[in-house]
Design a protein around this motif. Sequence first.
Motif, short mmCIF file in Angstrom:
data_model
loop_
_atom_site.label_atom_id
_atom_site.label_comp_id
_atom_site.label_asym_id
_atom_site.label_seq_id
_atom_site.Cartn_x
_atom_site.Cartn_y
_atom_site.Cartn_z
N LEU A 541 0.87 -1.25 -0.01
CA LEU A 541 -0.07 -0.22 0.01
C LEU A 541 0.95 1.07 0.08
N PHE A 542 0.93 1.86 -1.22
CA PHE A 542 1.86 3.13 -1.27
C PHE A 542 1.04 4.38 -1.14
N TYR A 543 1.22 4.97 -0.10
CA TYR A 543 0.53 6.34 0.40
C TYR A 543 0.85 7.36 -0.45
N THR A 544 -0.18 8.08 -1.13
CA THR A 544 0.17 9.35 -2.03
C THR A 544 -0.80 10.25 -1.91
N ASN A 545 -0.48 11.47 -2.14
CA ASN A 545 -1.88 12.67 -2.04
C ASN A 545 -2.50 13.05 -3.42
N ILE A 546 -2.05 12.49 -4.33
CA ILE A 546 -2.43 12.35 -5.71
C ILE A 546 -3.03 11.35 -6.15
N GLN A 547 -4.01 11.49 -7.16
CA GLN A 547 -4.69 10.23 -7.87
C GLN A 547 -4.47 10.33 -9.36
N ASP A 548 -4.31 11.40 -9.95
CA ASP A 548 -4.09 11.52 -11.16
C ASP A 548 -2.66 11.65 -11.59
N GLY A 549 -2.18 10.49 -11.82
CA GLY A 549 -0.74 10.12 -11.88
C GLY A 549 0.05 9.54 -10.63
N PHE A 550 1.07 9.36 -10.55
CA PHE A 550 1.81 9.03 -9.48
C PHE A 550 2.78 9.82 -8.77
N THR A 551 3.03 9.56 -7.40
CA THR A 551 3.74 10.36 -6.61
C THR A 551 5.26 10.47 -6.97
N PRO A 552 5.94 11.58 -7.04
CA PRO A 552 7.22 11.49 -7.30
C PRO A 552 8.32 10.61 -6.59
N ILE A 553 7.79 10.29 -5.37
CA ILE A 553 8.54 9.32 -4.51
C ILE A 553 8.46 7.89 -5.10
N LEU A 554 7.47 7.46 -5.88
CA LEU A 554 7.49 6.23 -6.60
C LEU A 554 8.93 6.12 -7.40
N PHE A 617 -8.12 -2.57 8.31
CA PHE A 617 -8.12 -1.79 7.12
C PHE A 617 -7.62 -2.44 5.72
N VAL A 618 -6.64 -3.33 5.81
CA VAL A 618 -6.00 -3.90 4.64
C VAL A 618 -7.15 -5.04 4.16
N ALA A 656 1.20 -13.49 1.45
CA ALA A 656 2.59 -13.11 1.78
C ALA A 656 2.52 -11.79 2.55
N GLU A 657 3.60 -11.23 2.46
CA GLU A 657 3.83 -10.01 3.48
C GLU A 657 3.17 -8.65 3.04
N VAL A 658 2.52 -7.97 3.84
CA VAL A 658 2.02 -6.51 3.56
C VAL A 658 2.95 -5.51 4.08
N VAL A 659 3.11 -4.58 3.18
CA VAL A 659 4.04 -3.44 3.17
C VAL A 659 3.33 -1.98 3.17
N HIS A 660 3.37 -1.21 4.20
CA HIS A 660 2.76 0.14 3.83
C HIS A 660 4.00 1.09 3.77
N VAL A 661 3.79 1.62 2.41
CA VAL A 661 5.16 2.82 2.03
C VAL A 661 4.57 4.04 2.16
N ILE A 662 5.18 5.02 3.05
CA ILE A 662 4.83 6.22 3.04
C ILE A 662 6.26 7.41 2.88
N VAL A 700 -1.46 0.79 11.60
CA VAL A 700 -0.59 0.27 10.96
C VAL A 700 0.84 -0.30 11.87
N PRO A 701 0.97 -1.55 11.97
CA PRO A 701 2.07 -2.11 12.66
C PRO A 701 3.45 -1.53 12.01
N LEU A 702 4.17 -1.41 13.39
CA LEU A 702 5.51 -0.59 12.74
C LEU A 702 6.39 -1.29 12.04
N GLN A 703 6.38 -3.06 12.21
CA GLN A 703 7.17 -3.61 11.29
C GLN A 703 6.81 -3.70 9.97
N GLN A 704 5.31 -3.26 9.53
CA GLN A 704 4.94 -3.28 8.29
C GLN A 704 5.36 -1.96 7.63
#
Length: 714
Positions: A541-554, A617-618, A656-662, A700-704
């Motif tokens: 789950l890659f968190y972003t503030n925009i929906q029209d395109g992808f965040t520059p962090i990607l 949530f997931v 498999a594993e679940v990862v939250h990227v911020i 969100v668990p810290l390890q994820q």
Amino acid sequence: MDRQRQSESRRNLSEINVVVVADSTASNGRLLHLHALSTDSASLPNANEQMSRWSTLVLAYKTLGVVFGGLVTSPLYVYPSMPLKSPTKEDYLGIYSIMFWTLTLIGVVKYASIAIKADDHGEGGTFALYSLLCRHVNIGILSSKRVSSNSILSHSMHEGTGKKSRLGIFFESSIVARRVLLFVAILGTCMLIGDGILTPAISVLSAMDGLRAQFHSVSKSLVEALSAVVLVVLFLLQKFGTSKVSFLFSPIMAAWTLSTPLVGIYSIIHHYPSIFKAISPHYIFHFFWRNGKEGWLLLGGTVLCITGSEAMFADLGHFNQRSIQTAYLIKNPNDHDDGFYKFIPTAVYWPIFIIATSAAVVASQSLISATFSVIKQSVVLDYFPRVKVVHTSNSKEGEVYSPEVNYILMILCVAVILIFGDGKDIGNAFGVVVSLVMLITTILLTLVMIIIWKTPPVLVALCFSMFFVMEGVYVSAVCTKIYEGGWIPFAISFILAVIMFGWFYGRQRKLEYELTHKITLERLIGLLSYPGVQRVPGLCLFYTNIQDGFTPILGHYIKTMKSLHKVTIFTTLRYLLVSKVAPHERIIIKKLGLKGVYGCVIQYGYADSLNLEGDDFVSQVTNSLHMHLQGCLDGLTYDPVEIQEEISDLEQAKQAEVVHVIGKTRFHVGKNCRWFDRIMLAFYEVMHNNCRSALPALGVPLQQRVEVGMLYEA
């Protein structure tokens, strides 16, 4: 078309809520599921019909402990806050007449009859009025930009139907007008928070001052110290929640409301039985004719009679208590500094003192609770740094408590008492807050009447002129007290406004950078084709503030990690300018044109709760995605084999594993930046580094969690 007209004609009774699943191949998305559900407001009449008599009585009982607290305790500080000099009987009759008609016109007509109908799905206050306007016309600034990137949901943001008013069109077309309106709403919010600081201070201090009436040896410093101790205890009780606190406080207000009329009947009969003749407005004209400028200056203290009316309720006990106190003062004109305690018979002095002190604490509770709600509204709308918000009720999501805000309020309240212990100075400051909040409410309420209700111009002009003139005169009077304590709320509001504007400015600049430097689908395909970049198993789950395109962090993430999960869901937490979002409208899923890459929008209103646990949530997101893929499989747009593979990949990713990227982004302020940007962005960075993350609110668990750092060039 006929069905749509029928639906619109029943808008006040029910609304259609939809589960929207967007398809990137269509410009407007496609609706895979449509549920005709009643919103909270639609189900409210039925709920009221089914509510038992006992439940209604319990609710009224709790309301007595919080809502009416500020309404019935102002006799403690109204007269002591007035700079009276050798007042006469005619002066007191004029003052009482002013207070009576102020309570009647502003308290009963404006708040209890008009403003109470301008709620935003049950939420009140200046910020709720601003939110209500933003939902019907496109006058938002920051939040409207976020919504504009997804046109599917525009109906949920702008509910106005039919022809727009010329005033609404003017606000939509003028960025200056929208900014001025936002400033007014922020000023009202800051003043209300300032009210939450001053109300506990002046209420408790005025009540405790009754000790000096009986014991002249009691020093002013001791009264201030005892008041500070009472306030500390009050704020320590806040963590138990509004319901429990109000249930505890309601007997106190019941005793106060019942005891003062009994004492008052004796006082009126004994001192001045004809006090009610002052209801006649001609006493007001005679008062100003005799006193002139001095009478105008006295309005700075008179305005305190309306404190608590922001709760949009009017209590007849107000009129009785004013007449009780005034009846005594007519016969004892020089006792106005502590007139409330002087008219109480000696035999019942101490019981009334205990009840009055307890009632003052209750009056403080109403503004403390309101401050928590206002701060939460500001946080979820991204106008205030993130603080911890705890929901203290499982059934009422509007009942919130913020530890940080609570302890800051406690420190400021105690500081106001210890530094500005003079009740007149605090009363002057209090008068500024009350009058300005009323005036701002009138301005926003007038806009609601014109833009949303489409009230006839004659009625709008009548209401606006009457309330604006009355409150404008009060504001002009209290502004003369700037050097006598009136500067306190302006100082508090200035600090809060700087914080809110600094946060707003930084978030806006960050969003503009992300929209300007967003990664397109073609760019993402190119990044994934780089040598060494792989699609790894798992769910991200890659968190972003925009929906029209992808965040520059990607792009930074892929270049650094050399991988992207097989199932990647770009997730946006969006807070709409509504109080609540229907459960079936909360999660919006769409395919982004690349296998295993999806967009997800989690929608919340400012009265909604973000109390989901991480696993729940997931599960909700993946279940919505699975439903979306099943809908694609049933359709004819996509290759069934490819969709089946994506469903299989989703099932494997869940195991498999679940990862939250911020993203952990910061501004790089270069030498070419303007001095204004240097100051504001540096201030924003300080707040951003010290505020809470948005992810812990989702459990969100810290390890994820994975944080990706990146510098944004200012």
